[in-house]
Design a protein around this motif. Sequence first.
Motif, PDB file in Angstrom:
ATOM      1  N   UNK A 258       0.814  -1.215   0.000  1.00 55.72           N
ATOM      2  CA  UNK A 258       0.000   0.000   0.000  1.00 55.72           C
ATOM      3  C   UNK A 258       0.851   1.271   0.000  1.00 55.72           C
ATOM      4  N   UNK A 259       2.152   1.123   0.181  1.00 52.86           N
ATOM      5  CA  UNK A 259       3.130   2.224   0.180  1.00 52.86           C
ATOM      6  C   UNK A 259       2.679   3.377   1.099  1.00 52.86           C
ATOM      7  N   UNK A 260       2.490   3.099   2.373  1.00 56.28           N
ATOM      8  CA  UNK A 260       2.129   4.190   3.282  1.00 56.28           C
ATOM      9  C   UNK A 260       3.369   4.970   3.721  1.00 56.28           C
ATOM     10  N   UNK A 261       4.000   5.690   2.790  1.00 56.34           N
ATOM     11  CA  UNK A 261       5.299   6.323   3.064  1.00 56.34           C
ATOM     12  C   UNK A 261       5.235   7.306   4.221  1.00 56.34           C
ATOM     13  N   UNK A 262       4.164   8.108   4.314  1.00 54.77           N
ATOM     14  CA  UNK A 262       4.083   9.081   5.405  1.00 54.77           C
ATOM     15  C   UNK A 262       3.938   8.375   6.747  1.00 54.77           C
ATOM     16  N   UNK A 263       3.203   7.266   6.760  1.00 49.74           N
ATOM     17  CA  UNK A 263       3.061   6.485   7.994  1.00 49.74           C
ATOM     18  C   UNK A 263       4.407   5.873   8.387  1.00 49.74           C
ATOM     19  N   UNK A 264       5.124   5.308   7.408  1.00 50.11           N
ATOM     20  CA  UNK A 264       6.451   4.762   7.682  1.00 50.11           C
ATOM     21  C   UNK A 264       7.371   5.838   8.241  1.00 50.11           C
TER      22      UNK A 264
ATOM     23  N   UNK B  16      12.094   0.334  -3.610  1.00 48.09           N
ATOM     24  CA  UNK B  16      12.642   1.632  -4.008  1.00 48.09           C
ATOM     25  C   UNK B  16      12.084   2.747  -3.117  1.00 48.09           C
ATOM     26  N   UNK B  17      10.762   2.719  -2.899  1.00 46.50           N
ATOM     27  CA  UNK B  17      10.140   3.719  -2.019  1.00 46.50           C
ATOM     28  C   UNK B  17      10.585   3.494  -0.576  1.00 46.50           C
ATOM     29  N   UNK B  18      10.660   2.233  -0.169  1.00 46.00           N
ATOM     30  CA  UNK B  18      11.033   1.909   1.206  1.00 46.00           C
ATOM     31  C   UNK B  18      12.421   2.441   1.545  1.00 46.00           C
TER      32      UNK B  18
ATOM     33  N   UNK C  43      14.178   4.789   0.076  1.00 37.97           N
ATOM     34  CA  UNK C  43      14.197   6.256   0.052  1.00 37.97           C
ATOM     35  C   UNK C  43      13.569   6.813   1.330  1.00 37.97           C
ATOM     36  N   UNK C  44      12.507   6.172   1.817  1.00 40.82           N
ATOM     37  CA  UNK C  44      11.851   6.618   3.048  1.00 40.82           C
ATOM     38  C   UNK C  44      12.777   6.444   4.247  1.00 40.82           C
ATOM     39  N   UNK C  45      13.454   5.299   4.322  1.00 43.37           N
ATOM     40  CA  UNK C  45      14.412   5.067   5.404  1.00 43.37           C
ATOM     41  C   UNK C  45      15.499   6.136   5.415  1.00 43.37           C
ATOM     42  N   UNK C  46      16.020   6.435   4.238  1.00 49.16           N
ATOM     43  CA  UNK C  46      17.104   7.403   4.120  1.00 49.16           C
ATOM     44  C   UNK C  46      16.645   8.800   4.538  1.00 49.16           C
ATOM     45  N   UNK C  47      15.397   9.139   4.209  1.00 52.19           N
ATOM     46  CA  UNK C  47      14.879  10.461   4.556  1.00 52.19           C
ATOM     47  C   UNK C  47      14.508  10.551   6.032  1.00 52.19           C
ATOM     48  N   UNK C  48      13.993   9.449   6.598  1.00 51.99           N
ATOM     49  CA  UNK C  48      13.542   9.473   7.986  1.00 51.99           C
ATOM     50  C   UNK C  48      14.702   9.497   8.972  1.00 51.99           C
ATOM     51  N   UNK C  49      15.783   8.772   8.650  1.00 53.35           N
ATOM     52  CA  UNK C  49      16.947   8.706   9.545  1.00 53.35           C
ATOM     53  C   UNK C  49      18.188   9.018   8.711  1.00 53.35           C
ATOM     54  N   UNK C  50      18.389  10.262   8.303  1.00 60.49           N
ATOM     55  CA  UNK C  50      19.501  10.599   7.406  1.00 60.49           C
ATOM     56  C   UNK C  50      20.851  10.317   8.050  1.00 60.49           C
ATOM     57  N   UNK C  51      21.757   9.834   7.204  1.00 57.52           N
ATOM     58  CA  UNK C  51      23.115   9.566   7.662  1.00 57.52           C
ATOM     59  C   UNK C  51      23.320   8.201   8.276  1.00 57.52           C
ATOM     60  N   UNK C  52      22.245   7.453   8.509  1.00 58.43           N
ATOM     61  CA  UNK C  52      22.388   6.120   9.101  1.00 58.43           C
ATOM     62  C   UNK C  52      22.777   5.117   8.025  1.00 58.43           C
ATOM     63  N   UNK C  53      23.882   4.371   8.200  1.00 55.20           N
ATOM     64  CA  UNK C  53      24.180   3.315   7.231  1.00 55.20           C
ATOM     65  C   UNK C  53      23.183   2.170   7.369  1.00 55.20           C
ATOM     66  N   UNK C  54      22.550   1.792   6.259  1.00 50.71           N
ATOM     67  CA  UNK C  54      21.537   0.733   6.260  1.00 50.71           C
ATOM     68  C   UNK C  54      21.860  -0.261   5.154  1.00 50.71           C
ATOM     69  N   UNK C  55      21.838  -1.547   5.465  1.00 48.86           N
ATOM     70  CA  UNK C  55      21.984  -2.601   4.462  1.00 48.86           C
ATOM     71  C   UNK C  55      20.850  -3.595   4.649  1.00 48.86           C
TER      72      UNK C  55
END
Length: 393
Positions: free
Chosen positions: A121-127, A160-162, A164-176
Amino acid sequence: MTSQAAPAPWPGGVRPGAAAQPPGPRVLSVAAGASDIAARIAAEMAPLEPALVLLFGMPARGMPALGTELRERLGTGCRIVGCSSAGEIGPRGYCAATVTAVGFPSASFRVGVCVLRNQALVPASEWMATLRRFHADFRPDLRRSVFGVVLPDAHARQEDVLTATLDAAIPGLPVVGGSSAEGILFAPSCQMVDGAVHEGAALFLLLETDLAVAEVLFSHFSPTDKRAVVTAADPHNRIILELNAEPAAQEYARLAGLAPEALTPTEFARHPLLLRTGKRHHVRAIRAVTPSGGLQLMSGTEPGHILTLGRAMDMTRGFAEVMDALPRPPLMVLGFDCILRRLALERAGMIPQMSELLARYRVAGFNTYGEQHSGMHVNQTFVGMALMPPEAG
């Protein structure tokens, strides 16, 4: 397959004559059909007093029961997180039909787990709100290393959306991370936390540690001079309909020098499509030709994308060079390796060579249907987080 316990490099994680260092993770692979999987994993992990045990590869039907039993055996202070896989990476390299468990000792790790629901459902704002709240509640200690791990359900096709959302919500955090599905036939995945299944979700973990960390990224392709423009696409279903205003499969075959009827997973793995982002080319792997002559991808595409045909390089040599460039030998590398890379190695008869390298560099993880790093969703790539002894002093 029998149980495979990671050989400890030295008792208690301390090299004789060296100063004490925080204990590193422990890895175990057990045959998925074994009757005492939970007992074996618990016996191996209990001495760590683990903060987290990651499970990769258990068939979806057995994952909830395994998670529940391990939670009972290891205590509520240990989080149990797992997902299906297309293959596993254990103490001896590539393995299959196993449950591979990775335990993170509470003496050197603190862990938080967040479930991002309803990927389709891509609830990006909720995420975004959930992630910011989760990060604030976790309150990372700035004196320690912190990184994220994401385990999305590949069937939702929203990585792809997920990312980008992670990167925007917690900027600078390395995620793999890696996208999961069961087996090489892309069967439905299972995302499990503490015995509870979360269908269609992405699991996101924050790990804080006394160890040093370094992100690892390796793709064994270089761009050629053959390019094509996506002139028609179905972005939601990740299908290229036209390349250069021609039917996509037909034009791709022409660029790759192949007959259209010769398009197989083997050729897709040998001739990937690359999308340039910044200074890097990222693979947009092809999964299949659609009945209408389109190309079904494993990651997102849009009209206007300029794609470049890729050329394969030496996979084993390049991987060793990337790992040797780490500041210090790793205690473990939590790794996510595309299933297409493993299939290419199988066809080339090079699984033993790559398994030897994976064991040498202490890689543990699973084979994926897409890899995540630095806010990107990619394919035919190895991504990982190397966990190393802290710098002296």
